[in-house]
Scaffold this active site. Structure first.
Site, PDB file in Angstrom:
ATOM      1  N   HIS A  76     -51.008  49.532  33.400  1.00  0.00           N
ATOM      2  CA  HIS A  76     -50.681  50.548  32.396  1.00  0.00           C
ATOM      3  C   HIS A  76     -50.001  51.751  33.059  1.00  0.00           C
ATOM      4  O   HIS A  76     -48.997  52.269  32.563  1.00  0.00           O
ATOM      5  CB  HIS A  76     -51.958  51.094  31.732  1.00  0.00           C
ATOM      6  CG  HIS A  76     -52.711  50.146  30.868  1.00  0.00           C
ATOM      7  ND1 HIS A  76     -54.071  49.992  30.956  1.00  0.00           N
ATOM      8  CD2 HIS A  76     -52.301  49.316  29.871  1.00  0.00           C
ATOM      9  CE1 HIS A  76     -54.477  49.117  30.043  1.00  0.00           C
ATOM     10  NE2 HIS A  76     -53.414  48.679  29.384  1.00  0.00           N
TER      11      HIS A  76
ATOM     12  N   LYS B 196     -60.431  43.744  19.112  1.00  0.00           N
ATOM     13  CA  LYS B 196     -61.024  43.756  20.452  1.00  0.00           C
ATOM     14  C   LYS B 196     -62.354  44.508  20.461  1.00  0.00           C
ATOM     15  O   LYS B 196     -62.482  45.542  19.796  1.00  0.00           O
ATOM     16  CB  LYS B 196     -60.074  44.455  21.440  1.00  0.00           C
ATOM     17  CG  LYS B 196     -58.843  43.642  21.787  1.00  0.00           C
ATOM     18  CD  LYS B 196     -58.004  44.357  22.829  1.00  0.00           C
ATOM     19  CE  LYS B 196     -56.749  43.582  23.172  1.00  0.00           C
ATOM     20  NZ  LYS B 196     -55.817  44.376  23.981  1.00  0.00           N
TER      21      LYS B 196
ATOM     22  N   ARG C 261     -45.629  41.699  30.185  1.00  0.00           N
ATOM     23  CA  ARG C 261     -46.011  40.933  31.381  1.00  0.00           C
ATOM     24  C   ARG C 261     -45.410  39.538  31.359  1.00  0.00           C
ATOM     25  O   ARG C 261     -45.295  38.895  32.397  1.00  0.00           O
ATOM     26  CB  ARG C 261     -47.532  40.847  31.481  1.00  0.00           C
ATOM     27  CG  ARG C 261     -48.193  42.164  31.825  1.00  0.00           C
ATOM     28  CD  ARG C 261     -49.673  42.130  31.560  1.00  0.00           C
ATOM     29  NE  ARG C 261     -49.915  41.905  30.134  1.00  0.00           N
ATOM     30  CZ  ARG C 261     -51.100  42.000  29.549  1.00  0.00           C
ATOM     31  NH1 ARG C 261     -52.148  42.304  30.268  1.00  0.00           N
ATOM     32  NH2 ARG C 261     -51.237  41.798  28.253  1.00  0.00           N
TER      33      ARG C 261
ATOM     34  N   SER D 247     -56.775  44.727  30.788  1.00  0.00           N
ATOM     35  CA  SER D 247     -58.093  45.364  30.676  1.00  0.00           C
ATOM     36  C   SER D 247     -59.148  44.315  30.372  1.00  0.00           C
ATOM     37  O   SER D 247     -60.263  44.372  30.901  1.00  0.00           O
ATOM     38  CB  SER D 247     -58.087  46.418  29.567  1.00  0.00           C
ATOM     39  OG  SER D 247     -57.184  47.437  29.856  1.00  0.00           O
TER      40      SER D 247
END
Ligand code: PNS
Length: 163
Positions: A17, A41, A90, A127
């Site tokens: 990040h 999440k 990514r 994360s």
């Protein structure tokens, strides 16, 4: 003033990040790192804890500030005169996930999404993975700032004790 937002859950902030935030801060006059709520999440850290960690982690970047938001990202953009959303990519999985959100956000407000390719060194860091590995006692020191690592390991230990 070219102002951008880097939105995310940041639960917790990772070096991946921070690389995107740092690179965005070189493109835009001001960058707001905004912690939002991803309804799909589960959370490790409270919004206040995530904000505090982001503030410490971005303290060396003078044109970066941190904020929280609860509703739609596009409402946050409108309220803060933001016309660019910056997201790191990514790989193709991120693109599949991000493209519909970018298109929906462009439909909802006058805002463009700008994708920055992740540094390959961070392409497998998330994360979620960091939390999972830390929860089982694995070493994630390479992927988060030192002060986040301490908080993460402490929270993982609390959770394994059922605290
Ligand atoms: O780090 P994440 O979990 O990928 O962050 C996702 C986040 C919080 C940026 C995204 O879920 C979001 O923008 N939530 C706010 C609510 C919203 O605007 N939803 C519609 C998106 S098109």
């Amino acid at each position: 003033m070219r102002r951008a937002v880097c939105p995310g859950s940041y639960d917790p902030v990772t070096k991946g990040h921070l690389d995107i935030v740092r690179r965005a801060s070189r493109i835009f006059d001001e960058v707001i790192v905004a912690t939002g709520v991803n309804v799909s999440k589960s959370r490790f850290f409270s919004p206040e804890e995530r904000l505090g960690m982001l503030e410490t982690a971005t303290a060396d970047l003078p044109n970066v500030r941190v904020a929280g938001f609860t509703g739609l990202l596009t409402d946050f953009c409108r309220d803060n005169d933001v016309h660019a959303i910056v997201k790191g990519l990514r790989g193709s999985g991120d693109f599949e996930y991000e493209l519909p959100m970018a298109q929906m956000n462009a439909h909802l407000a006058d805002v463009e999404t700008v994708f920055i390719p992740a540094d390959p060194a961070h392409s497998f860091v998330s994360s979620s993975l960091v939390k999972e590995v830390a929860s089982f006692g694995g070493d994630v020191a390479a992927f988060v700032p030192d002060f986040v690592l301490e908080r993460l390991n402490a929270r993982a230990a609390e959770r394994s004790r059922g605290a």
